[in-house]
Design a protein around this motif. Sequence first.
Motif, PDB file in Angstrom:
ATOM      1  N   ALA A 172       0.178   5.329  -0.751  1.00  0.00           N
ATOM      2  CA  ALA A 172      -0.617   5.662   0.421  1.00  0.00           C
ATOM      3  C   ALA A 172       0.218   6.485   1.392  1.00  0.00           C
ATOM      4  O   ALA A 172       1.280   6.050   1.839  1.00  0.00           O
ATOM      5  N   LEU A 217       0.827  -1.204   0.000  1.00  0.00           N
ATOM      6  CA  LEU A 217       0.000   0.000   0.000  1.00  0.00           C
ATOM      7  C   LEU A 217       0.863   1.257   0.000  1.00  0.00           C
ATOM      8  O   LEU A 217       0.569   2.233  -0.705  1.00  0.00           O
ATOM      9  N   TRP A 259      -4.063  11.257   1.828  1.00  0.00           N
ATOM     10  CA  TRP A 259      -4.921  10.206   1.265  1.00  0.00           C
ATOM     11  C   TRP A 259      -6.087   9.908   2.201  1.00  0.00           C
ATOM     12  O   TRP A 259      -5.913   9.776   3.417  1.00  0.00           O
ATOM     13  N   GLY A 306      -6.982   7.342  -8.103  1.00  0.00           N
ATOM     14  CA  GLY A 306      -6.802   6.474  -6.952  1.00  0.00           C
ATOM     15  C   GLY A 306      -6.669   5.020  -7.349  1.00  0.00           C
ATOM     16  O   GLY A 306      -6.667   4.664  -8.536  1.00  0.00           O
ATOM     17  N   VAL A 307      -6.572   4.156  -6.344  1.00  0.00           N
ATOM     18  CA  VAL A 307      -6.260   2.756  -6.602  1.00  0.00           C
ATOM     19  C   VAL A 307      -7.146   1.840  -5.762  1.00  0.00           C
ATOM     20  O   VAL A 307      -7.449   2.125  -4.605  1.00  0.00           O
ATOM     21  N   VAL A 348     -13.511   4.472  -5.927  1.00  0.00           N
ATOM     22  CA  VAL A 348     -12.166   5.013  -6.065  1.00  0.00           C
ATOM     23  C   VAL A 348     -12.235   6.360  -6.782  1.00  0.00           C
ATOM     24  O   VAL A 348     -12.849   6.472  -7.843  1.00  0.00           O
ATOM     25  N   HIS A 400      -8.914   7.851  -2.207  1.00  0.00           N
ATOM     26  CA  HIS A 400      -7.646   7.634  -2.909  1.00  0.00           C
ATOM     27  C   HIS A 400      -7.294   6.150  -2.940  1.00  0.00           C
ATOM     28  O   HIS A 400      -6.709   5.662  -3.905  1.00  0.00           O
ATOM     29  N   LEU A 401      -7.643   5.442  -1.850  1.00  0.00           N
ATOM     30  CA  LEU A 401      -7.363   4.013  -1.737  1.00  0.00           C
ATOM     31  C   LEU A 401      -8.612   3.297  -1.254  1.00  0.00           C
ATOM     32  O   LEU A 401      -9.216   3.690  -0.255  1.00  0.00           O
ATOM     33  N   HIS A 411      -9.358  -0.604  -0.150  1.00  0.00           N
ATOM     34  CA  HIS A 411      -8.629  -1.839   0.146  1.00  0.00           C
ATOM     35  C   HIS A 411      -9.581  -2.867   0.738  1.00  0.00           C
ATOM     36  O   HIS A 411     -10.380  -2.552   1.621  1.00  0.00           O
ATOM     37  N   TRP A 464      -5.713   1.064 -11.138  1.00  0.00           N
ATOM     38  CA  TRP A 464      -5.823   2.512 -10.968  1.00  0.00           C
ATOM     39  C   TRP A 464      -7.039   3.064 -11.699  1.00  0.00           C
ATOM     40  O   TRP A 464      -7.336   2.668 -12.827  1.00  0.00           O
ATOM     41  N   TRP A 483      -4.046  -4.974  -7.922  1.00  0.00           N
ATOM     42  CA  TRP A 483      -4.443  -3.569  -7.831  1.00  0.00           C
ATOM     43  C   TRP A 483      -4.642  -2.970  -9.214  1.00  0.00           C
ATOM     44  O   TRP A 483      -4.080  -3.442 -10.203  1.00  0.00           O
ATOM     45  N   CYS A 541      -8.784   6.958   2.833  1.00  0.00           N
ATOM     46  CA  CYS A 541      -8.771   5.526   2.528  1.00  0.00           C
ATOM     47  C   CYS A 541     -10.037   4.843   3.033  1.00  0.00           C
ATOM     48  O   CYS A 541     -10.616   5.234   4.045  1.00  0.00           O
TER      49      CYS A 541
END
Length: 277
Positions: free
Chosen positions: A51, A46, A55, A145-146, A141, A116-117, A119, A268, A266, A57
């Motif tokens: 990250a 991450l 960010w 971001g991812v 996202v 931004h993230l 997970h 984007w 992952w 999240c």
Amino acid sequence: MTAAPRGGAPDGGRYGESVFRPEQSGEGERIDYGALAYDDFTLARLRSLGAGPGWRCLDVGAGTGTVSRRLLGEAGVESVLAVDRDVRFLRDRPVPGLELLEADISTPGFAPGGFHLVHARFVLMHLAGRESLITALAELVAPGGVLVLSDAVDLTSGRTPSTPYTTAMEAMWQGLRASIGTDVSWVPSYPHLLRAAGLEPVAAEMHVPPLQPGSPISRFWADTWERSRPAMLATGRVDDAAIDAAVRYLDSDTCSSLSAGMLTAWGWKPEQGVVAS
């Protein structure tokens, strides 16, 4: 790691109801054994993806919150929204910047904002409607971001030497699939599914923690078998003696098996005005 499906198992079971109940004594500790085995690898990935400060999240199926807290304390992200269907373990250890949301991500209309993230670790493998859920998570996202997904990959096969461990694992996967819908067979398709959800570029990697006596991953599997024992026995592949033998095998120097791998993939979200090809 306790987000649950709205169905999908043949008997209609859900993670956290018939198996891995959060109110069951020791369940938080079982989750933490998994965290000890995987958190360093997860945090390194991450942080390598960017990250850090600024960010916002989203940690889906946050379990006891170890990843959420380390994102705040070590990566220095601005905030983490930790989501789980049961947040009792998250309430126990509040930290600045950690927001909690008790919710089922498979509920239509789940849309807590843009991040931004995003997970999710050891969550989607337990859920029905996986392809549509990946698309829904991708929509959370923010541009640029991812989305990062991690789940288990079964490394046993017909050519894997039989051991007490492989016997127990085969029964566990079969029993969890029948009882709560867990299915890891499709996890290697993550990169394709992320791209199909409009994310690019995509990539993936695998982590396999070593099975050693007393190690966190060995203790995690021993606890997991104990909690899923009824589902394992129902397969007819093992009896109580076989499960007990597998636990002893994990704690012995004769153990020579591979743990399940954790595949992390992952993708984007294109910036505004950039269209994925």
